[in-house]
Enzyme design. Sequence first.
Site, PDB file in Angstrom:
ATOM      1  CE1 TYR A 162      76.973  -8.321  39.863  1.00 51.71           C
ATOM      2  CE2 TYR A 162      77.593  -7.064  37.927  1.00 51.71           C
ATOM      3  CZ  TYR A 162      77.509  -7.180  39.302  1.00 51.71           C
ATOM      4  OH  TYR A 162      77.940  -6.151  40.107  1.00 51.71           O
ATOM      5  CE  LYS A 166      74.568  -6.092  41.140  1.00 51.69           C
ATOM      6  NZ  LYS A 166      74.353  -5.708  42.557  1.00 51.69           N
TER       7      LYS A 166
HETATM    8  N1  LIG Z   1      83.222  -3.745  42.846  1.00 51.54           N
HETATM    9  C1  LIG Z   1      82.685  -3.305  41.721  1.00 51.54           C
HETATM   10  O1  LIG Z   1      83.351  -2.924  40.762  1.00 51.54           O
HETATM   11  C2  LIG Z   1      81.183  -3.248  41.610  1.00 51.54           C
HETATM   12  C3  LIG Z   1      80.631  -2.611  40.487  1.00 51.54           C
HETATM   13  C4  LIG Z   1      79.250  -2.545  40.362  1.00 51.54           C
HETATM   14  C5  LIG Z   1      78.440  -3.085  41.347  1.00 51.54           C
HETATM   15  N2  LIG Z   1      79.003  -3.710  42.424  1.00 51.54           N
HETATM   16  C6  LIG Z   1      78.086  -4.260  43.425  1.00 51.54           C
HETATM   17  O2  LIG Z   1      78.453  -3.783  44.706  1.00 51.54           O
HETATM   18  C7  LIG Z   1      78.026  -4.711  45.701  1.00 51.54           C
HETATM   19  C8  LIG Z   1      79.184  -5.012  46.641  1.00 51.54           C
HETATM   20  O3  LIG Z   1      80.189  -5.674  45.898  1.00 51.54           O
HETATM   21  P1  LIG Z   1      81.738  -5.638  46.301  1.00 51.54           P
HETATM   22  O4  LIG Z   1      82.478  -5.245  45.093  1.00 51.54           O
HETATM   23  O5  LIG Z   1      81.950  -4.910  47.573  1.00 51.54           O
HETATM   24  O6  LIG Z   1      81.997  -7.214  46.512  1.00 51.54           O
HETATM   25  P2  LIG Z   1      82.457  -8.049  47.786  1.00 51.54           P
HETATM   26  O7  LIG Z   1      82.528  -9.471  47.340  1.00 51.54           O
HETATM   27  O8  LIG Z   1      83.658  -7.445  48.407  1.00 51.54           O
HETATM   28  O9  LIG Z   1      81.230  -7.851  48.798  1.00 51.54           O
HETATM   29  C9  LIG Z   1      80.025  -8.550  48.698  1.00 51.54           C
HETATM   30  C10 LIG Z   1      79.587  -8.954  50.095  1.00 51.54           C
HETATM   31  O10 LIG Z   1      78.301  -9.586  50.012  1.00 51.54           O
HETATM   32  C11 LIG Z   1      78.322 -10.693  50.898  1.00 51.54           C
HETATM   33  N3  LIG Z   1      77.321 -11.667  50.512  1.00 51.54           N
HETATM   34  C12 LIG Z   1      77.381 -12.531  49.453  1.00 51.54           C
HETATM   35  N4  LIG Z   1      76.282 -13.318  49.433  1.00 51.54           N
HETATM   36  C13 LIG Z   1      75.516 -12.933  50.494  1.00 51.54           C
HETATM   37  C14 LIG Z   1      74.279 -13.384  50.983  1.00 51.54           C
HETATM   38  N5  LIG Z   1      73.602 -14.387  50.408  1.00 51.54           N
HETATM   39  N6  LIG Z   1      73.761 -12.768  52.085  1.00 51.54           N
HETATM   40  C15 LIG Z   1      74.448 -11.762  52.693  1.00 51.54           C
HETATM   41  N7  LIG Z   1      75.638 -11.309  52.268  1.00 51.54           N
HETATM   42  C16 LIG Z   1      76.169 -11.892  51.181  1.00 51.54           C
HETATM   43  C17 LIG Z   1      79.731 -11.245  50.780  1.00 51.54           C
HETATM   44  O11 LIG Z   1      80.057 -12.116  51.854  1.00 51.54           O
HETATM   45  C18 LIG Z   1      80.555  -9.966  50.734  1.00 51.54           C
HETATM   46  O12 LIG Z   1      80.928  -9.539  52.028  1.00 51.54           O
HETATM   47  C19 LIG Z   1      77.494  -5.920  44.950  1.00 51.54           C
HETATM   48  O13 LIG Z   1      76.088  -5.849  44.866  1.00 51.54           O
HETATM   49  C20 LIG Z   1      78.131  -5.768  43.575  1.00 51.54           C
HETATM   50  O14 LIG Z   1      77.388  -6.420  42.578  1.00 51.54           O
HETATM   51  C21 LIG Z   1      80.351  -3.809  42.573  1.00 51.54           C
END
Ligand SMILES: NC(=O)c1ccc[n+]([C@@H]2O[C@H](COP(=O)([O-])OP(=O)(O)OC[C@H]3O[C@@H](n4cnc5c(N)ncnc54)[C@H](O)[C@@H]3O)[C@@H](O)[C@H]2O)c1
Length: 261
Positions: A162, A166
Site C-alpha cells: 500500500y 501511494k
Molecule cells: N480511510 C482512510 O483512512 C484513508 C486514508 C488514506 C487514504 N485513503 C484512500 O482513500 C481512498 C478511498 O478509501 P476509503 O477509505 O473510502 O475506502 P472504501 O473501501 O470505503 O472505498 C473504496 C472504494 O473503492 C472501490 N473499489 C475497489 N476496487 C475497485 C476497482 N478495482 N475499481 C473501481 N472501484 C474499486 C470499492 O468498491 C470502494 O467503494 C482509497 O484510495 C484509500 O487508499 C483512505
Amino acid sequence: MRLREKVAVVTGAGSGLGRAIATRLAEEGAAVVVVDVNEAGMKDTVKTLTDRGFKASSAKMDVSNRNDVQRAMQAIIAQQGHIDILVNNAGVTRHRPFLALNSEDWDIVLAVDLKGVFFCSQAVAPHMISRRYGKILNISSISGTGASSHAAGGSQAGNANYASAKAGVIQLTKTLARELGPHGINVNSVAPGFVLTGITAASRSPEEVKEHIAARAGMTALGRTGTPEDIANVVLFFVSDDASYVTGQTLYVDGGRGDRM
Ligand SMILES: NC(=O)c1ccc[n+]([C@@H]2O[C@H](COP(=O)([O-])OP(=O)(O)OC[C@H]3O[C@@H](n4cnc5c(N)ncnc54)[C@H](O)[C@@H]3O)[C@@H](O)[C@H]2O)c1
C-alpha cells in the site's frame, strides 16, 4: 456554486471517501458520475444524490482493467458530452507483515491503487487536452511518504504494498502535472490521514476499531481522526477554479500528524 456545468467522475464513489467527495462536488453544482465495482454501493450513492435533487449517474468500471476503463470512460464522454474533473479515489488494502506478504497481495494493491490512476488518467487526458481544460485529483495517503510504527487496534505493522502504491501516486501526480500542464490540465493529490471508512473497519473487530481510532486521534495535533467531509472539502478546492494556479502538489489532510510534521 463552484462547479456549475461541470461533469465530475469519481472512482470508488460507492462508499467511504469517494461517496463524500461525490456528494460535495454535487452540492457545488457538478453532474457526478459515480464509478465503482460495487454495484449496490454505486446505486446507494446515486440515490442519495438524486434524492437531494443533484445530478448523478453511475458507471461500473474496474479501474485496474485497462479495456474496461477505456470503454467506460468513452461511454461517459458520449453520454455526458464532456468530463471536466476526474477524482482517482478507488483503492484497496491488503495489509500484512512484510515477510507474510505474497505476490497476490502485492499485485492487487498496486493494480488498483496505482495502475488504476494511470489507466483512468490516460483514458481521460486526450479528451481534456482537446478541450484545453481538466482537473485530475489523485487520492494518495500519508502512507505514501511515512511509515508509521503504530500497531494498536488490530493494525498489522505491514503495508509495504500500500505504501509503495501511494508513494507512486504522489510521484505520478508530479509527472502528470508536468506533462499535462501545458494543455491546461491541473493534476494534484490529497493525502488523507486516518478516516474511519469501510477500508479501516473491514479487517478489525469493533473493539479494535475503537482502540485504533483512539490511537490515531492521539497522533494528531488536532486530537481527532478525520471525517470523509474533511477530505471532500479539500478535494473540492483542488478541482475548482480556486486552485487554477496549483498543480503537481500533494496536500496532507491528516489533522497534523506529529510523526510526519
Ligand atoms: N480511510 C482512510 O483512512 C484513508 C486514508 C488514506 C487514504 N485513503 C484512500 O482513500 C481512498 C478511498 O478509501 P476509503 O477509505 O473510502 O475506502 P472504501 O473501501 O470505503 O472505498 C473504496 C472504494 O473503492 C472501490 N473499489 C475497489 N476496487 C475497485 C476497482 N478495482 N475499481 C473501481 N472501484 C474499486 C470499492 O468498491 C470502494 O467503494 C482509497 O484510495 C484509500 O487508499 C483512505
